[in-house]
Design a protein around this motif. Structure first.
Motif: not given
Lengths: 502, 354
Positions: A174, A258, A263, B168
């Motif tokens: 992270k 994930i 996260t 992400l």
């Protein structure tokens, strides 16, 4: 360029046996007071190794400068005299990166331990290289800030060493590695030039030399000052402990977390052997019948954490966790972590010696690698306990051995080498965060081919043409690869076929 | 026309043999950026396509000619994104150009820049060697970080043939808030907020209005909205606004004056320079539309602890990037020689002689 003979840059180890100790000591005495220059065997002894004590060497001298001008003068002198220089922080590195050179100077930056500035508004701190990682966070704490990378040695390791190794920690999925949390590195080249990489802004003009020197293992320049980023401390952290009856399920659960868009602040995995070893030592309350456990942490504001924990719980349950515990207090959270953090000392407790590996693999291959390691335990007749930074695929198998039993160290090294080579074969790397140093120099020849290794040597030469900073570390010579390659013929094809064999 | 890696290598090999400089180029969306391009065109768009993408590994690997829009829509399909929010500056922008330019968008201060997400590259260097650096994993400290070195090097160190990027998850919730305040107050406020656990993902200040974007878990965005106050704007309008900032289609960027990019410490006081300014990245990026003399702008940026880039101008002039100190310039020259000894890649695109 397969037709190139292995001459020129990076082909051979340099020979430094001509270094004249008396001359070196005389020159350094003009720069440093007597108490800052160690030359006697008993004074040199504490510097003979770093955190990887299997490899030891006594340096010629140890220099302990306390000012940048001294660093400049020492480097200039060594450059003039052609003497190798190994920079050293706290000596907690795990790859022999700070192992001394027999004909060289160890330059300890231990006296550079001042925090020069903590600026809460810009969220930065300017520190000297010998400042301990944790003390930056301690200095920033009154402002509700901290320095994010937290290698397990953070109470002892220094920021200069962290820059050299690009250190990570359990929260880097992270919050990133050192390279993501450093703004500026001031350093000195072997020629004694002061250079600044990066700056006070988020980027600097020209090539990204800040990224290049981060993780360069003391091969390019000696760090004398670092500007780090500080980030707000999360208001709350909650840890989930999930147990699994199959290693495979735990591995898949990592992928499921994930895939769910989470996260985690930390995502760690331990196998049954590891939980058993630590449980005996710290009594963390781990379920001993589980084949693997996961520690999954959420941090942020209380509302945010509540939302994330609910999401994590539901994913872990769907992935087949046989038990899920959620920490209900800070004390309980720390207890969940205590076992993971005690893995290394626990290994030391159940075994005379242990050898920590550091490969990184794609997350989806975790179960596969664990299975292979189980096979290697039989093959080498040694036990291995496994802890992983599962969130980023960085694994730390701890091979248990006894150095006093003849042959065990050699078997351990072979076992370790096989794990690293398997990591490469699975699409990963030989080192996730500990660095290549001296330890994994042979495995570099497995991960990289001749052109890449030649490029590394060229980059090294762009900073240090005489090859005096930390010689023999991080990047293998092409001849070393040729020699090592002889032992590792795979599929009938020799690696680096263009090189002569010895 | 589609091509293979070997074809790219062959083009480099031939150029090397002839001592003929190459101008590495994707779609040309960023032709305006940097010093004037020179050399024979090597179009990277023939080497295109996503090589690997597994959402659970948080990594995408693509060939240099792959269009950014293609990558972004693929990621969006799995609820993921390029967190550095790169500007495209054209519909055909490629991932190779994105990494070579190293330019990040509004999310940069919160999430990181392009280089923070580069995990590995396949590079063709000036010896015409095809090499792989880094890889597809998050943590990798084997060898020098060549992947990040070539990011933002404007193609002067080699041809980035393939790149692996960390991706992400998209935030679960986003909100954009407006505040009507002066510049000094906005800068102070942004820096104070930056030190608190708030899900700030972008900011832009111009002409008495501060826009702030929040991204994250629904609860975090909701709590932050309540705490910060401000005037919320609707999602479609917000998206258009941030896209206008990122792509420089916002009206601020109109006009004939030179566009300067000043990268400064976020706490730098408001700059007293002729022209109009727009502040991003929590104060760390100041866009300036101005025809003030170069020397004045560079001096102001240096004084403030940062550097200035002549980002876009109607007429090309030399001296785009802030000059480097002598010791750093020497290292740059030697690195260029190390990777591109004959100087065939994008010569002079960043600095004369590089």
């Amino acid at each position: 360029m397969g037709d190139n003979p292995p001459v020129g840059i990076g082909a051979h180890e340099k020979d430094f046996s001509q270094v004249d100790k008396a001359r070196l000591v005389a020159a350094l005495s003009r720069i440093l007071p007597p108490q800052s220059l160690l030359v006697d065997r008993e004074d040199l002894k504490p510097y003979e190794c770093d955190g990887l004590s299997a490899y030891r060497e006594l340096p010629m001298v140890v220099a302990l400068p306390d000012a940048e001008a001294q660093v400049v003068a020492i480097l200039r002198t060594c450059h003039q005299l052609g003497v190798p220089v190994v920079a050293r922080g706290a000596g907690t590195g795990l790859s022999g990166g700070a192992m001394p050179h027999k004909f060289g100077v160890v330059m300890s930056l231990a006296k550079f331990k001042r925090i020069l500035k903590v600026d809460p508004l810009s969220r930065t701190a300017v520190v000297q290289p010998g400042v301990r990682n944790l003390s930056i966070s301690e200095a920033a704490a009154p402002h509700g800030l901290y320095y994010a990378p937290d290698p397990s040695s953070q109470i002892a390791c220094t920021i200069g060493g962290n820059v050299a190794e690009n250190s990570g920690g359990v929260h880097c999925l992270k919050y990133g590695l050192t390279v993501h949390n450093v703004l500026r590195v001031r350093g000195v080249t072997i020629e004694g030039e002061i250079v600044e990489f990066g700056g006070q802004a988020l980027d600097a003009p020209g090539y990204d030399l800040l990224a290049l020197v981060t993780g360069s293992e003391g091969m390019l320049a000696v760090t004398t000052e670092v500007t780090v980023k500080l980030v707000p401390k999360p208001l709350l952290a909650v840890c989930l402990l999930a147990a699994f009856d199959e290693v495979n399920k735990a591995g898949n659960a990592v992928a499921d977390v994930i895939a769910a868009g989470i996260t985690p602040a930390g995502l760690e995995m331990m196998d049954q052997a590891a939980t058993a070893a630590v449980e005996e030592y710290v009594k963390a309350g781990y379920p001993l019948d589980a084949k693997a456990i996961l520690l999954c942490e959420a941090d942020g504001t209380p509302d945010e954490v509540e939302e994330e924990v609910a999401r994590m719980k539901s994913v872990l349950a769907q992935s087949g966790a046989t038990e899920i515990r959620v920490s209900t207090s800070e004390a309980e959270r720390l207890r969940f972590w205590s076992g993971r953090k005690a893995a290394f000392p626990a290994a030391g407790r159940i075994s005379a010696d242990y050898y920590c590996m550091d490969g990184t693999i794609p997350r989806k291959r975790i179960a596969e690698l664990l299975e292979a390691i189980a096979g290697m335990e039989k093959k080498y007749g040694l036990r291995c306990i496994n802890v992983f930074h599962a969130g980023d695929g960085n694994m730390h198998p701890l091979i248990l051995f006894d150095a006093n039993v003849p042959g065990e160290l050699a078997r351990t090294e072979a076992f370790g080498a096989e794990i690293l080579e398997m990591s490469v074969a699975l699409g990963g790397t030989i080192t996730g965060e500990h660095g290549v140093g001296y330890e994994k120099i042979n495995q570099m020849c497995v991960q990289f081919a001749t052109p890449e290794i030649r490029t590394f040597h060229r980059i090294k030469a762009a900073f240090d043409p005489a090859g005096l900073l930390n010689p023999g570390k991080a990047i293998p010579t092409l001849n070393r690869c040729a020699e090592y390659g002889r032992l590792h013929v795979s599929g009938g094809r020799l690696p680096h076929p263009e090189l002569p064999r010895f | 026309m589609a091509c293979e890696l070997a074809d790219l290598q062959q083009q480099v090999r031939e150029a090397l043999a002839d001592g003929r400089p190459l101008r590495l180029r994707g779609s040309g969306a960023k032709d305006f950026y940097g010093e004037a391009p020179a050399g024979d065109l090597l179009d990277t768009r023939g080497y295109a396509g996503v090589v690997a993408y597994e959402p659970t590994e948080l990594v995408i690997t693509a060939r240099c000619g792959t269009r950014l829009v293609e990558i972004e829509s693929l990621l969006a399909g799995s609820g993921q994104m390029l967190a550095f929010e790169p500007p495209h500056f054209g519909p055909e922008a490629t991932v190779g150009g994105c990494v070579a330019a190293g330019l990040a968008g509004p999310r940069r201060a919160a999430a990181g820049s392009v280089r923070d997400f580069v995990l590995g590259v396949t590079l063709i260097d000036g010896h015409a060697e095809v090499m792989k650096f880094g890889g597809q994993v998050m943590k990798n400290v084997a060898g020098y970080d060549v992947s990040r070195l070539v990011c933002g090097a404007l193609g002067t160190l080699g041809l980035i043939a393939e790149v692996s990027l960390k991706v992400l998850p998209r935030p679960f919730e986003e909100a954009t808030l407006l505040f009507h305040i002066g510049e000094a107050r906005a800068l102070e406020q942004l820096n104070q907020w930056g030190g608190q656990p708030l899900p700030l993902s972008a900011s832009a200040f111009h002409d008495g209005t501060l826009c702030v974007r929040l991204s994250g878990a629904a609860a975090a965005v909701c709590a932050a909205r309540q705490r910060l106050g401000g005037e919320p704007i609707d999602a479609a309008q917000a998206q258009e606004f941030w896209s206008g900032i990122r792509e420089q289609t916002d009206p601020f960027f109109d006009g004939a004056e030179t566009l300067w990019r000043l990268s400064l410490p976020s706490v730098a006081a408001p700059l007293d320079l002729p022209g109009r300014q727009l502040v991003e990245w929590g104060g760390a990026l100041r866009w300036l539309k101005s025809d003030a003399p170069v020397g004045q702008i560079r001096a102001a940026a240096t004084e403030a602890g940062g550097h200035a880039t002549r980002f876009r101008s109607q007429e090309r002039a030399e001296g785009v990037f802030q000059p480097l100190p002598a010791a750093l310039l020497a290292i740059h020259r030697r690195l260029k020689l190390a990777l591109d000894p004959k100087g065939i890649f994008n010569p002079g695109r960043m600095y004369p002689g590089l």
